[in-house]
Write a protein that holds these residues in place. Structure first.
Motif, short mmCIF file in Angstrom:
data_model
loop_
_atom_site.label_atom_id
_atom_site.label_comp_id
_atom_site.label_asym_id
_atom_site.label_seq_id
_atom_site.Cartn_x
_atom_site.Cartn_y
_atom_site.Cartn_z
N ASP A 39 -4.66 -3.07 -8.61
CA ASP A 39 -5.57 -3.80 -7.70
C ASP A 39 -5.07 -3.65 -6.26
OD1 ASP A 39 -7.52 -5.37 -6.68
OD2 ASP A 39 -6.59 -7.28 -7.25
N TYR A 40 -5.94 -3.18 -5.41
CA TYR A 40 -5.57 -3.03 -3.99
C TYR A 40 -6.84 -3.16 -3.16
CZ TYR A 40 -7.37 1.75 -4.50
OH TYR A 40 -8.16 2.83 -4.74
N LEU A 93 1.39 18.53 -24.41
CA LEU A 93 1.13 17.58 -25.47
C LEU A 93 2.29 16.62 -25.67
CD1 LEU A 93 -0.58 19.94 -28.09
CD2 LEU A 93 -1.65 18.24 -26.61
N ILE A 94 3.50 17.11 -25.39
CA ILE A 94 4.68 16.25 -25.56
C ILE A 94 4.67 15.12 -24.52
CG2 ILE A 94 7.19 16.19 -25.37
CD1 ILE A 94 7.24 18.98 -26.61
N THR A 95 4.34 15.44 -23.27
CA THR A 95 4.37 14.44 -22.18
C THR A 95 3.02 13.77 -21.97
OG1 THR A 95 3.88 16.20 -20.60
CG2 THR A 95 6.22 15.64 -20.97
N LYS A 96 2.07 14.11 -22.80
CA LYS A 96 0.71 13.57 -22.61
C LYS A 96 0.72 12.04 -22.61
CE LYS A 96 -3.55 12.85 -25.14
NZ LYS A 96 -4.27 13.10 -26.41
N GLU A 97 1.35 11.41 -23.59
CA GLU A 97 1.28 9.96 -23.73
C GLU A 97 1.86 9.26 -22.51
OE1 GLU A 97 2.64 6.44 -26.85
OE2 GLU A 97 3.19 8.55 -27.18
N VAL A 98 2.99 9.77 -22.03
CA VAL A 98 3.64 9.13 -20.87
C VAL A 98 2.77 9.27 -19.63
CG1 VAL A 98 5.68 9.15 -19.41
CG2 VAL A 98 5.90 9.57 -21.87
N VAL A 99 2.23 10.49 -19.43
CA VAL A 99 1.42 10.73 -18.22
C VAL A 99 0.14 9.91 -18.26
CG1 VAL A 99 0.13 12.49 -16.96
CG2 VAL A 99 2.41 13.02 -17.87
N VAL A 100 -0.52 9.89 -19.43
CA VAL A 100 -1.79 9.16 -19.52
C VAL A 100 -1.57 7.67 -19.30
CG1 VAL A 100 -3.63 8.49 -21.10
CG2 VAL A 100 -2.91 10.88 -20.98
N ASN A 101 -0.53 7.12 -19.89
CA ASN A 101 -0.26 5.69 -19.69
C ASN A 101 0.00 5.36 -18.22
OD1 ASN A 101 -0.58 5.17 -22.42
ND2 ASN A 101 1.60 5.46 -22.89
N ARG A 102 0.76 6.25 -17.55
CA ARG A 102 1.07 5.99 -16.14
C ARG A 102 -0.17 6.08 -15.27
NH1 ARG A 102 3.91 3.03 -12.79
NH2 ARG A 102 4.39 4.11 -10.82
N LEU A 103 -0.98 7.11 -15.51
CA LEU A 103 -2.19 7.27 -14.70
C LEU A 103 -3.16 6.13 -14.93
CD1 LEU A 103 -2.87 11.13 -14.94
CD2 LEU A 103 -1.87 9.84 -13.04
N LYS A 104 -3.28 5.67 -16.18
CA LYS A 104 -4.18 4.55 -16.44
C LYS A 104 -3.70 3.28 -15.73
CE LYS A 104 -6.02 6.00 -20.94
NZ LYS A 104 -6.11 5.66 -22.39
N VAL A 141 0.84 -1.21 0.00
CA VAL A 141 0.00 0.00 0.00
C VAL A 141 0.86 1.25 0.00
CG1 VAL A 141 -1.69 1.30 1.33
CG2 VAL A 141 -1.97 -1.15 1.04
N GLU A 142 1.95 1.23 0.81
CA GLU A 142 2.84 2.40 0.84
C GLU A 142 3.48 2.64 -0.53
OE1 GLU A 142 4.28 2.24 5.54
OE2 GLU A 142 5.56 1.48 3.95
N GLN A 143 3.88 1.57 -1.23
CA GLN A 143 4.49 1.74 -2.55
C GLN A 143 3.47 2.26 -3.56
OE1 GLN A 143 7.75 1.33 -3.39
NE2 GLN A 143 7.13 2.24 -5.34
N LEU A 144 2.26 1.69 -3.52
CA LEU A 144 1.22 2.16 -4.43
C LEU A 144 0.84 3.59 -4.14
CD1 LEU A 144 -0.75 1.55 -6.72
CD2 LEU A 144 -2.33 0.61 -5.02
N LEU A 145 0.77 3.93 -2.85
CA LEU A 145 0.45 5.30 -2.48
C LEU A 145 1.52 6.27 -2.95
CD1 LEU A 145 -1.32 7.33 -0.94
CD2 LEU A 145 -0.08 6.73 1.15
N ALA A 146 2.77 5.86 -2.82
CA ALA A 146 3.86 6.74 -3.29
C ALA A 146 3.80 6.92 -4.81
CB ALA A 146 5.21 6.14 -2.87
#
Length: 625
Positions: free
Chosen positions: A404-405, A387-398, A360-365
């Motif tokens: 699963d937690y 727009l340049i960093t959009k793809e990286v940020v969206v993939n990470r947030l998704k 949980v601590e790792q996922l929270l971080a």
């Protein structure tokens, strides 16, 4: 009268008045000295029982007092036939028994005490009554009434006197002094006067004219004599020998007593009547002796049973100790096993919690990093930078969004100890007490059964409570505290009696019988918390009428093949016998009750008697053949 070698003493053996009571007291004063061998025995306290079981108060021989343990000094016989020194008896504390007389107790009702009775009317004045003094025998605790003269009026034990003298003579007892001078050791004994004499007094005894003819023998020559006692003198007339027996007073007397208080009484010489009284005593003795044997046999039986009882008790005591020691060992082993199991559970749950905490601590971080980075980008970045960093940020947030937690802890503290739970056997002993890792969750417990919402008056309602833990799994064991209440909504005083049966598998059978129809509030609680769906309302309907007919497919089947039969539903055999689906011709309708035509199998019958009266043809309402 005591005799020497079985011969009766003659008239010349009468002791002179000079050898009176003072002389006797002087003799007793010197006879009481113990030998060096006998002095080694320590005397017990006066009137106290001996502590040694081998030496009791009743087995001290015939020459020693049971109280002082010394040679008898003026021995007296108690009515219980135990002999003691006069001085020892005088040390006993007498008590009054005037208030404990049987005559006083017989007049009182059963169980009543003299001081509880109402005061009687004052009696006429009576002469003063002296209280009776008594003592308790130190050997047998018999209550002995003292004569008016006290201890000194008790009967003298002359046989004990003779035995004490005989023992002193036969054992060469050192320290026995002359009866006349009381200064020197004894050398001789006068067989006529029955006194002990030293060498000097023996010479003086022979020189006196009055005693020159007396027979004086050395003490060492008297060891074989059986009777060496002196003559028994009258207590009232010390100079006179007791040689007569008063039949009327039943006591010995002297010649002077015949002229005094025994005047006119029937008497005779002791030698002439001893056979009559001796034979009477022998007959009484012979009739008493069998009781001794009976009591000895009874005592032997009692001791035998006592010995067997002690052996039995020792064996049972050993069995109890062995059983209890084994049980204690088993309990200790079970305790150690439970503590080890508890420690393993603690380590297991703490490890699981620690691992979940790290995840949980790792996922929270990671989430914080993604959120903070995205917020910073949207707040401070230019349009091009976003727009340049959009793809990286969206993939990470998704990816973080799909992680699963579990919101709640993976383990709980649902651990309890059940003392009533069977835990198997340890060393052949059944032990109880188990650690239960599952805890019941009232919110996960559910009610099951067809009678939960449907009920009929005066019919038993039964449904089941399934207890589950926080994960929704069945508890698999019983022992929970279940509380059920069923109350009529419109009649608050109508509270039903409920029964809860523990099936010991995590389920509980709940049953009750509603008396009145109407809505009821049903509450089912586990650990004082409502289960899932509780409380709820249950409608109790009036008792339904059963169907007298049959639930069938056609009138032809129910009537046994009658074509003209008409069912209550109005159906008859159709023309042409088109068939009903059962292999024969009949009404093609759905299954229904033949009595009322109802199509629901579990329903209340609506048929009435008026329907049959108004019908011109009989309806099929019988059970199928």
């Amino acid at each position: 009268m005591y005799q020497l070698h079985g011969e009766r003493g003659g008239a010349g053996e009468v002791m002179s008045p000079a050898l009176g009571s003072d002389f006797v007291d002087k003799i007793w004063k010197n006879l009481g000295k113990m030998s060096a061998r006998e002095a080694k025995q320590e005397p017990q306290g006066v009137g106290m029982p001996l502590s040694s079981p081998s030496v009791s108060l009743g087995s001290l021989g015939k020459t020693r007092c049971p109280m002082c343990m010394e040679l008898f000094k003026v021995p007296r016989i108690l009515p219980c036939l135990h002999t003691f020194c006069t001085t020892c008896l005088e040390k006993l504390e007498p008590f009054s028994v005037l208030a404990l007389r049987p005559s006083d107790l017989e007049t009182s009702p059963e169980g009543a005490r003299p001081w509880d009775k109402p005061p009687p009317p004052p009696p006429p004045p009576a002469p003063p009554q002296e209280s009776q003094l008594s003592i308790l025998c130190p050997v047998c605790d018999t209550e002995v009434d003292l004569p008016p003269g006290g201890v000194k009026s008790l009967t003298m034990d002359h046989l004990a006197v003779n035995e004490v003298l005989q023992q002193n003579l036969q054992e060469d007892t050192p320290g026995v002094v002359c009866d006349l001078c009381s200064d020197r050791e004894v050398d001789n004994r006068c067989l006529t006067c029955k006194v002990n004499l030293c060498q000097f007094c023996s010479q003086a005894h022979r020189r006196q004219k009055k005693t020159s003819s007396h027979s004086v023998m050395p003490m060492k020559d008297l060891k074989g004599y059986s009777q060496i006692g002196k003559q028994i003198m009258c207590s009232i007339h010390p100079a006179e020998e007791l040689n007569l027996f008063c039949e009327q007073c039943d006591q010995p007397m002297c010649g002077v007593c015949v002229l005094g208080e025994h005047r006119g009484h029937t008497y005779d010489l002791i030698g002439n009547i001893i056979h009559k009284h001796g034979n009477s005593m022998r007959e009484l003795l012979h009739s008493t002796q069998p009781h001794v044997g009976s009591l000895e046999r009874a005592l032997a039986q009692i001791e035998g049973v006592g010995s067997a009882l002690r052996c039995r008790m020792d064996a049972l005591s050993a069995d109890i100790r062995e059983f209890c020691d084994g049980y204690i060992t088993a309990i200790r082993e079970h305790r150690d096993q439970l503590l080890k199991q508890l420690e393993d559970l603690r380590i297991q749950k703490e490890n699981s919690l620690h691992l979940q905490k790290l995840q949980v601590e790792q996922l929270l971080a990671d989430l914080r990093t993604g959120v903070e980075f995205t917020e910073h980008l949207l707040s401070n970045g230019s349009d091009l930078e976003i727009l340049i960093t959009k793809e990286v940020v969206v993939n990470r947030l998704k990816k973080l969004k799909k992680a699963d937690y579990s919101i709640g802890p993976g383990v709980d503290d649902g651990i309890c100890f059940s003392p009533q739970e069977k835990a198997g056997q340890y060393g052949g002993y059944e032990v109880f007490g188990a650690i239960l890792t599952k805890g019941v969750d009232p919110a996960q417990c559910i009610l099951q059964g067809e009678d939960i919402h449907k009920a009929w008056e005066k019919q038993k309602v039964t449904f089941t409570l399934l207890c589950r833990d926080i994960l929704g799994e069945s508890m698999g064991r019983g022992g929970e505290h279940i509380r059920v209440s069923v109350i009529h909504k419109n009649k608050k005083d109508c509270v039903l009696k409920t029964m809860v049966q523990d099936n010991n598998n995590g389920t509980y059978a709940i049953s009750f019988i509603p008396e009145d129809p109407g809505p009821y509030t049903v509450c089912v609680c586990v650990r004082e918390q409502h289960v899932q769906g509780s409380p709820y309302t249950m409608n109790v309907r009036r008792r339904r009428r059963p169907h007298p007919g049959v639930f069938h497919c056609c009138s032809f089947c129910s009537s046994g093949g009658k074509k003209s039969a008409r069912c209550a539903c109005g159906g008859t055999m159709a023309g042409g016998y088109q068939g009903c689906g059962h292999g024969h011709k009949g009404h093609p309708g759905r299954r229904h009750w033949s009595c009322c035509g109802g199509t629901e199998e579990k329903s209340e019958c609506s048929w009435k008697v008026e329907d049959e009266i108004s019908s011109h043809r009989s309806l099929v309402r019988t059970v199928a053949l």
